[in-house]
Design a protein around this motif. Structure first.
Motif, PDB file in Angstrom:
ATOM      1  N   HIS A 114       0.818  -1.216   0.000  1.00  0.00           N
ATOM      2  CA  HIS A 114       0.000   0.000   0.000  1.00  0.00           C
ATOM      3  C   HIS A 114       0.859   1.277   0.000  1.00  0.00           C
ATOM      4  O   HIS A 114       0.538   2.252  -0.683  1.00  0.00           O
ATOM      5  CB  HIS A 114      -0.898  -0.080   1.247  1.00  0.00           C
ATOM      6  N   HIS A 118       1.215   4.363  -2.820  1.00  0.00           N
ATOM      7  CA  HIS A 118       1.118   5.822  -2.605  1.00  0.00           C
ATOM      8  C   HIS A 118       2.226   6.532  -3.389  1.00  0.00           C
ATOM      9  O   HIS A 118       2.016   7.583  -3.979  1.00  0.00           O
ATOM     10  CB  HIS A 118       1.288   6.159  -1.117  1.00  0.00           C
ATOM     11  N   PRO A 178     -12.456  12.364  10.693  1.00  0.00           N
ATOM     12  CA  PRO A 178     -11.027  12.589  10.861  1.00  0.00           C
ATOM     13  C   PRO A 178     -10.715  14.015  11.299  1.00  0.00           C
ATOM     14  O   PRO A 178     -11.401  14.967  10.897  1.00  0.00           O
ATOM     15  CB  PRO A 178     -10.485  12.329   9.452  1.00  0.00           C
ATOM     16  N   ASN A 263      -3.458  18.495   2.863  1.00  0.00           N
ATOM     17  CA  ASN A 263      -3.361  19.742   3.622  1.00  0.00           C
ATOM     18  C   ASN A 263      -2.602  20.812   2.831  1.00  0.00           C
ATOM     19  O   ASN A 263      -1.458  20.614   2.425  1.00  0.00           O
ATOM     20  CB  ASN A 263      -2.653  19.467   4.957  1.00  0.00           C
TER      21      ASN A 263
END
Ligand code: ATP
Length: 336
Positions: A114, A118, A178, A263
């Motif tokens: 995984h 990414h 979250p 972000n």
């Protein structure tokens, strides 16, 4: 090549179709949203068991509708799935679904790491050759760089993942999961206060800053100031170590991976740092930053092209699967 990808390491029950000839990735996801607190492994696994069959059905239906006209059925060439790292109870459900899809479609099985996925989704869309990758996700935080057949871990958290650290703070102040997007919103109206900043060589730690942030909230410090300062400290730490990784490897390409990569302040810090040193920076669009099966299907296609498939009897999941355990088989076949 058309690959069915299946992802379910924690909160996202997700399936995808990567069609390399059409250069298209179709993703269907169903997120687990805890009613209170953080991600509970048993509840996440129950969600996975409920949601995985439906997201796979949707993607198979899409595969049938978009199959080349000369073929019948979904025209899938392989099934790729997340073998880890992640929550064991969730991974076991995904592994079972992938094995049964590979058997019933009579196509090879590809086991994907995984965290490497990414990285690879960013490398693919950026068109980079050999980037450093900052994976800033819920359960992980590390820098990866390619050397001699593997993605090496150049630096990493000494305790929790970066998103999990932020989520622990927001749980403490009573915000729902979250927490990352809520911290980002509150930070817009905050000012700087001093919090611990812990970088040791190429590694970093979040436990001290989280305890200090919780204490500051208990002491009545303005929540906006704590959120602003959390971002400045945590993202400053990540940016410092990322710059050192670029410098040590002599690389001038950086990709960002993981849900915290959504972000804006983190992206701004990394972009500013890269601009100052003449490096290129690429952050994938949000649907490829947060957990998603598109990146699993995409790396699955690269691995299938390299002949990197696995027998069902060797396809056990691994909750602690580190990126540097993966032999990178696909880069040579990309170059040829
Ligand atoms: P991993 O890839 O390690 O398995 P994960 O399964 O926890 O991680 P991700 O989708 O990569 O999932 O990341 C989820 C995390 O991203 C959560 O901790 C969430 O708070 C955080 N996050 C999401 N949006 C933002 C944001 N805008 N700012 C900061 N953090 C964010």
């Amino acid at each position: 090549m058309r690959i069915l990808g299946i992802e379910g390491t924690a909160w996202a029950a997700s399936a995808a179709l990567c069609d390399t000839e059409a250069d298209r990735i179709f993703i269907e996801s169903d997120p687990y949203e805890p009613e209170s607190g953080g991600i509970h492994p048993r509840e996440a696994a129950e969600h996975m068991a409920d949601a995985i069959p439906a997201v796979i059905d949707t993607v198979l239906q899409h595969a049938i509708e978009t199959a080349p006209s000369a073929t019948t059925g979904p025209a899938i060439d392989a099934v790729a799935f997340s073998r880890g790292p992640g929550l064991g109870p969730c991974l076991r459900i995904v592994g079972t679904a992938a094995r049964s899809a590979s058997k019933s479609l009579n196509v090879p099985l590809v086991g994907v790491n995984h965290m490497v996925a990414h990285l690879e989704v960013g490398r693919h869309f950026a068109g980079f050759d050999s980037p450093v990758c900052l994976n800033a996700s819920g359960a992980n935080a590390h820098l990866l760089g390619y050397h001699n057949g593997r993605y090496r871990v150049l630096g990493e958290t000494m305790d929790t993942g970066v998103g999990n650290a932020i989520d622990k703070f927001t749980r403490h102040v009573g915000w729902s999961h979250p927490g990352g997007p809520k911290v980002e919103r509150a930070a817009a109206n905050g000012s700087f206060i001093d919090l611990p900043y812990v970088v040791k060589g190429m590694d970093f730690s979040f436990s001290g800053i989280m305890s200090a942030a919780k204490q500051a909230a208990d002491d009545g410090e303005a929540i906006e100031d704590i959120c602003f300062s959390l971002q400045e400290h945590i993202f400053g730490m990540l940016t410092e170590v990322t710059e050192r990784a670029l410098s040590l490897t002599g690389t001038d390409e950086l990709v960002l991976g993981g849900g915290v990569g959504q972000n804006a302040r983190l992206r701004e810090m990394l972009a500013t740092m890269c601009e100052a040193r003449g490096a290129q920076f690429y952050a994938p669009e949000p649907r490829f930053l947060q957990d998603n099966a598109g990146m699993i299907a995409l790396l699955g296609a690269k691995m299938l092209a390299a002949g990197d498939t696995m027998a069902i009897e060797d396809s056990a999941i691994d909750p602690n699967f580190r990126p540097d355990q993966v032999p990178v088989t696909w880069r040579d076949s990309e170059e040829s």
